[in-house]
Scaffold this motif. Structure first.
Motif, mmCIF file in Angstrom:
data_model
loop_
_atom_site.group_PDB
_atom_site.id
_atom_site.type_symbol
_atom_site.label_atom_id
_atom_site.label_comp_id
_atom_site.label_asym_id
_atom_site.label_seq_id
_atom_site.Cartn_x
_atom_site.Cartn_y
_atom_site.Cartn_z
ATOM 1 N N VAL A 128 0.836 -1.201 0.000
ATOM 2 C CA VAL A 128 0.000 0.000 0.000
ATOM 3 C C VAL A 128 0.868 1.247 0.000
ATOM 4 C CG1 VAL A 128 -1.657 1.334 1.373
ATOM 5 C CG2 VAL A 128 -1.984 -1.114 1.075
ATOM 6 N N ARG A 129 1.938 1.240 0.779
ATOM 7 C CA ARG A 129 2.815 2.416 0.831
ATOM 8 C C ARG A 129 3.640 2.563 -0.444
ATOM 9 N NH1 ARG A 129 5.426 2.043 6.777
ATOM 10 N NH2 ARG A 129 5.372 -0.197 6.297
ATOM 11 N N VAL A 130 3.884 1.485 -1.167
ATOM 12 C CA VAL A 130 4.492 1.629 -2.491
ATOM 13 C C VAL A 130 3.583 2.471 -3.381
ATOM 14 C CG1 VAL A 130 5.140 0.388 -4.592
ATOM 15 C CG2 VAL A 130 5.842 -0.499 -2.365
ATOM 16 N N VAL A 131 2.278 2.201 -3.293
ATOM 17 C CA VAL A 131 1.315 2.945 -4.105
ATOM 18 C C VAL A 131 1.235 4.403 -3.666
ATOM 19 C CG1 VAL A 131 -1.114 3.127 -4.741
ATOM 20 C CG2 VAL A 131 -0.015 0.875 -4.619
ATOM 21 N N THR A 132 1.084 4.650 -2.349
ATOM 22 C CA THR A 132 0.921 6.035 -1.883
ATOM 23 C C THR A 132 2.154 6.880 -2.204
ATOM 24 O OG1 THR A 132 1.765 5.483 0.332
ATOM 25 C CG2 THR A 132 -0.619 5.314 -0.034
ATOM 26 N N GLN A 133 3.331 6.355 -1.936
ATOM 27 C CA GLN A 133 4.535 7.142 -2.204
ATOM 28 C C GLN A 133 4.809 7.252 -3.702
ATOM 29 O OE1 GLN A 133 3.927 7.884 0.851
ATOM 30 N NE2 GLN A 133 6.071 8.419 1.115
ATOM 31 N N GLY A 134 4.464 6.201 -4.461
ATOM 32 C CA GLY A 134 4.630 6.273 -5.903
ATOM 33 C C GLY A 134 3.721 7.307 -6.535
ATOM 34 N N VAL A 135 2.465 7.381 -6.075
ATOM 35 C CA VAL A 135 1.539 8.391 -6.589
ATOM 36 C C VAL A 135 2.056 9.791 -6.300
ATOM 37 C CG1 VAL A 135 -0.769 9.375 -6.239
ATOM 38 C CG2 VAL A 135 -0.489 6.907 -6.544
ATOM 39 N N LEU A 136 2.541 10.009 -5.076
ATOM 40 C CA LEU A 136 3.067 11.332 -4.731
ATOM 41 C C LEU A 136 4.335 11.649 -5.521
ATOM 42 C CD1 LEU A 136 2.507 11.407 -0.869
ATOM 43 C CD2 LEU A 136 1.238 12.639 -2.629
ATOM 44 N N ALA A 137 5.165 10.645 -5.778
ATOM 45 C CA ALA A 137 6.360 10.874 -6.588
ATOM 46 C C ALA A 137 5.983 11.354 -7.983
ATOM 47 C CB ALA A 137 7.192 9.591 -6.660
ATOM 48 N N VAL A 138 5.024 10.686 -8.602
ATOM 49 C CA VAL A 138 4.574 11.108 -9.933
ATOM 50 C C VAL A 138 3.997 12.517 -9.881
ATOM 51 C CG1 VAL A 138 2.925 10.625 -11.778
ATOM 52 C CG2 VAL A 138 4.179 8.743 -10.710
ATOM 53 N N ALA A 139 3.207 12.798 -8.827
ATOM 54 C CA ALA A 139 2.588 14.119 -8.709
ATOM 55 C C ALA A 139 3.640 15.215 -8.575
ATOM 56 C CB ALA A 139 1.642 14.143 -7.503
ATOM 57 N N TRP A 148 -5.635 17.995 -1.625
ATOM 58 C CA TRP A 148 -6.487 16.864 -1.308
ATOM 59 C C TRP A 148 -5.758 15.547 -1.547
ATOM 60 C CZ3 TRP A 148 -7.384 13.111 -4.817
ATOM 61 C CH2 TRP A 148 -7.223 13.422 -6.176
ATOM 62 N N LEU A 149 -4.871 15.518 -2.546
ATOM 63 C CA LEU A 149 -4.123 14.300 -2.821
ATOM 64 C C LEU A 149 -3.120 14.020 -1.695
ATOM 65 C CD1 LEU A 149 -3.507 12.002 -4.820
ATOM 66 C CD2 LEU A 149 -1.786 13.491 -5.865
ATOM 67 N N LEU A 150 -2.475 15.063 -1.200
ATOM 68 C CA LEU A 150 -1.549 14.887 -0.082
ATOM 69 C C LEU A 150 -2.275 14.340 1.147
ATOM 70 C CD1 LEU A 150 0.487 18.215 -0.400
ATOM 71 C CD2 LEU A 150 1.281 15.922 -0.991
ATOM 72 N N ILE A 151 -3.467 14.877 1.422
ATOM 73 C CA ILE A 151 -4.235 14.423 2.575
ATOM 74 C C ILE A 151 -4.676 12.977 2.392
ATOM 75 C CG2 ILE A 151 -6.399 14.733 3.833
ATOM 76 C CD1 ILE A 151 -4.321 16.773 4.564
ATOM 77 N N ALA A 152 -5.143 12.640 1.195
ATOM 78 C CA ALA A 152 -5.623 11.278 0.949
ATOM 79 C C ALA A 152 -4.492 10.268 1.068
ATOM 80 C CB ALA A 152 -6.258 11.203 -0.444
ATOM 81 N N MET A 153 -3.339 10.579 0.506
ATOM 82 C CA MET A 153 -2.211 9.652 0.582
ATOM 83 C C MET A 153 -1.682 9.550 2.013
ATOM 84 S SD MET A 153 -1.899 8.334 -2.396
ATOM 85 C CE MET A 153 -3.696 8.473 -2.448
ATOM 86 N N ALA A 154 -1.732 10.655 2.774
ATOM 87 C CA ALA A 154 -1.311 10.603 4.178
ATOM 88 C C ALA A 154 -2.228 9.689 4.982
ATOM 89 C CB ALA A 154 -1.293 12.009 4.777
ATOM 90 N N ALA A 155 -3.533 9.751 4.707
ATOM 91 C CA ALA A 155 -4.471 8.890 5.420
ATOM 92 C C ALA A 155 -4.234 7.425 5.080
ATOM 93 C CB ALA A 155 -5.906 9.295 5.084
ATOM 94 N N LEU A 156 -4.015 7.120 3.797
ATOM 95 C CA LEU A 156 -3.753 5.737 3.401
ATOM 96 C C LEU A 156 -2.441 5.234 4.002
ATOM 97 C CD1 LEU A 156 -4.834 5.589 -0.356
ATOM 98 C CD2 LEU A 156 -5.879 4.411 1.584
#
Length: 530
Positions: A128-139, A148-156
């Motif tokens: 799950v953290r591979v996904v959250t950090q990968g999404v933020l890396a792309v962003a 909102w994306l930062l908040i959502a990924m922080a919650a996950l």
């Protein structure tokens, strides 16, 4: 409560010092001749300690170290990358969502780890953290990520950590025959990761941008998940003494689960070293939960009953909540402001580095010292932690300040190893993850409350006076730990890797009336009176 590349395997443990906290001046005293096994050639040598660095521990060590390195980079990434776009309040909200989600879900993480197996939950949390950090890396690579994306990924990510951490405590007895040596080794690696991580994050952000830091963090979690998936667990084989602190119901469940586990692995196949030949978790709790079909509420209640049944455990957590509010929570914001204003930001960074060096030192000491009463020894060590807030409050010069941080880091690291080992060896495997979740929830909630109250408290007193209160609270808390009989008298449980002298010491602890006895959930466990 919440990591450097792994070092090569250490030399065989047979060359390390004996486990006795106070060895004879000329080495460990030999056993009486009447108790030593003999051979035709004379008395047989005592059995050597088993090596720590087998394949399972190497995989676990690598997984833990690389993920901790990634975690250590995140506060710097959040402060520099998120703060540059959304300010201090944005950083605080992102971190607050992460912490709040963790506190809300960590109890469920303990239940799921006991039901489905700690290793499975940890692998899933890493993915799950591979996904959250990968999404933020792309962003961050594309541009500025929306808030909102930062908040959502922080919650996950906070939810993933809540599923990860309770099982980590339960994994150590499964992959290491000497939990204290394993905990001390992991503590040293964690400290090194926290020394290197912030500096590496700052360098990468300056050279390449925040996206690289988040991408590297995602890579560390991917490697951690791979290493954890490669671990092949043997059936739970805990010392019988570890069951003496459990409730009778839990003892029966553990016994039944272990018997069933052995029966299952006999059918599936076990290799020559007694390790399950299949990668599925061999933890007894998961199969036991699946067979009984117990409800989530029942599992939570049973975890609470087991936590409450151990006076030494809930007493420590109550004191630790106070530590979180008075000591650990306000320490970072207050000390960073005082040191930064008086000596400069570079001095505060140097002090943090020396704190990490002290943590390494405390972990190395815990590798060598095996006290008969680990929590009492840890509480005595924690007295030294008061030097850290005290030297900041008294505006000490930089050399004294650095020494105070080394002493404080070493004291906290030594306590952490003693505490983790006590929890792991005095709690039955069937409920260890749930019990760990309760103690994590209590510890982290106190720290969060202390962080929230640090700002408003400045309206009542100066930072210096607040840190003096922190130092006084540390000393009073340590006195309370030592004044609690269940904490002071808790003895170390002999493990499979103990030397004969250490095992004899643990047996004597049970014989001299200071070992703990089993109790019911309604009657907390107390020391046996002589």
């Amino acid at each position: 409560m919440t990591t450097s590349k792994p070092q090569p395997p250490a030399p065989p443990a047979s060359s390390s010092s004996p486990a006795s906290p106070q060895p004879h001046p000329s080495g460990p005293a030999p056993e009486p001749a009447s108790t030593q096994p003999t051979t035709a050639a004379g008395p047989a040598a005592p059995p050597s300690r088993p090596p720590l660095w087998d394949r399972r521990f190497a995989y676990f060590f690598t997984a833990r170290t690389v993920s901790q390195l990634g975690d250590a980079m995140m506060p710097v990434a959040a402060a520099l990358a998120v703060g540059a776009r959304y300010g201090i309040s944005g950083v605080g909200l992102v971190l607050g969502v992460w912490t709040g989600t963790f506190v809300l879900l960590v109890l469920f993480g303990g239940v799921f780890a006991d039901r489905f197996g700690a290793r499975r939950m940890m692998v899933g949390a890493d993915l799950v953290r591979v996904v959250t950090q990968g999404v933020l890396a792309v962003a961050f690579f594309v541009g500025s990520p929306p808030f909102w994306l930062l908040i959502a990924m922080a919650a996950l990510a906070g939810a993933a950590v809540a599923m990860f951490l309770p099982g980590m405590n339960g994994m150590v007895p499964l992959i290491a025959r000497e939990p204290q040596r394993a905990n001390a080794t992991l503590k040293v690696a964690d400290a090194l990761a926290h020394l290197l991580g912030p500096a590496l994050a700052g360098l990468l952000i300056a050279l390449t941008g925040a996206g690289t830091v988040y991408a590297l963090d995602a890579g560390t979690f991917l490697l951690s998940a791979l290493c954890l998936a490669l671990i092949k667990l043997a059936p739970a084989n805990r010392p019988a003494a570890a069951l003496t602190t459990a409730t009778p119901t839990a003892n029966a469940q553990v016994t039944d689960a272990q018997v069933t586990d052995v029966q299952v692995t006999d059918v599936q196949g076990v290799d020559a070293q007694g390790v399950d030949a299949h990668p599925a978790d061999a933890q007894a709790p998961s199969s036991a939960a699946a067979r009984t079909g117990s409800s989530l509420r029942h599992d939570l209640r049973q975890g609470w009953q087991e936590f409450r049944a151990r006076t030494w455990m809930w007493s420590v957590i109550l004191i630790w909540v106070v530590f979180g509010v008075l000591l650990f929570g306000p320490l970072v914001p207050l000390s960073s402001e005082l040191i930064g204003d008086r000596l400069g930001a570079n001095s505060y960074g140097l002090a943090v580095s020396f704190l990490g060096a002290g943590t390494v030192l405390g972990g190395l000491v815990a590798l060598r010292v095996h006290p008969a009463r680990p929590l009492a020894a840890g509480a005595l060590a924690m007295v030294l932690y008061a030097a850290l807030p005290l030297c900041v409050a008294l505006s000490a010069g930089l050399p004294v300040l650095l020494v105070g941080h080394v002493v404080g880091g070493a004291a906290l690291a030594f306590w952490s190893v003693m505490w983790a080992t006590s929890v792991q060896t005095h709690t039955p495997p069937a409920v260890l993850n749930r019990v760990s979740a309760y103690e994590l929830a209590g510890s982290v909630s106190g720290i969060s409350l202390g962080q929230l109250l640090a700002g408003p408290a400045l309206a009542l007193a100066s930072p210096q006076r607040l840190l003096l209160v922190s130092a006084g609270g540390c000393l009073v808390g340590c006195a309370a730990l030592l004044a609690t009989p269940a904490v002071r008298r808790l003895h170390r449980v002999a493990t499979g890797g103990d030397t004969p002298e250490a095992a004899d010491g643990a047996s004597q602890a049970a014989a001299d009336g200071t070992a703990v006895r089993a109790g019911t959930p309604e009657q907390p466990t107390e020391p046996v009176q002589a």
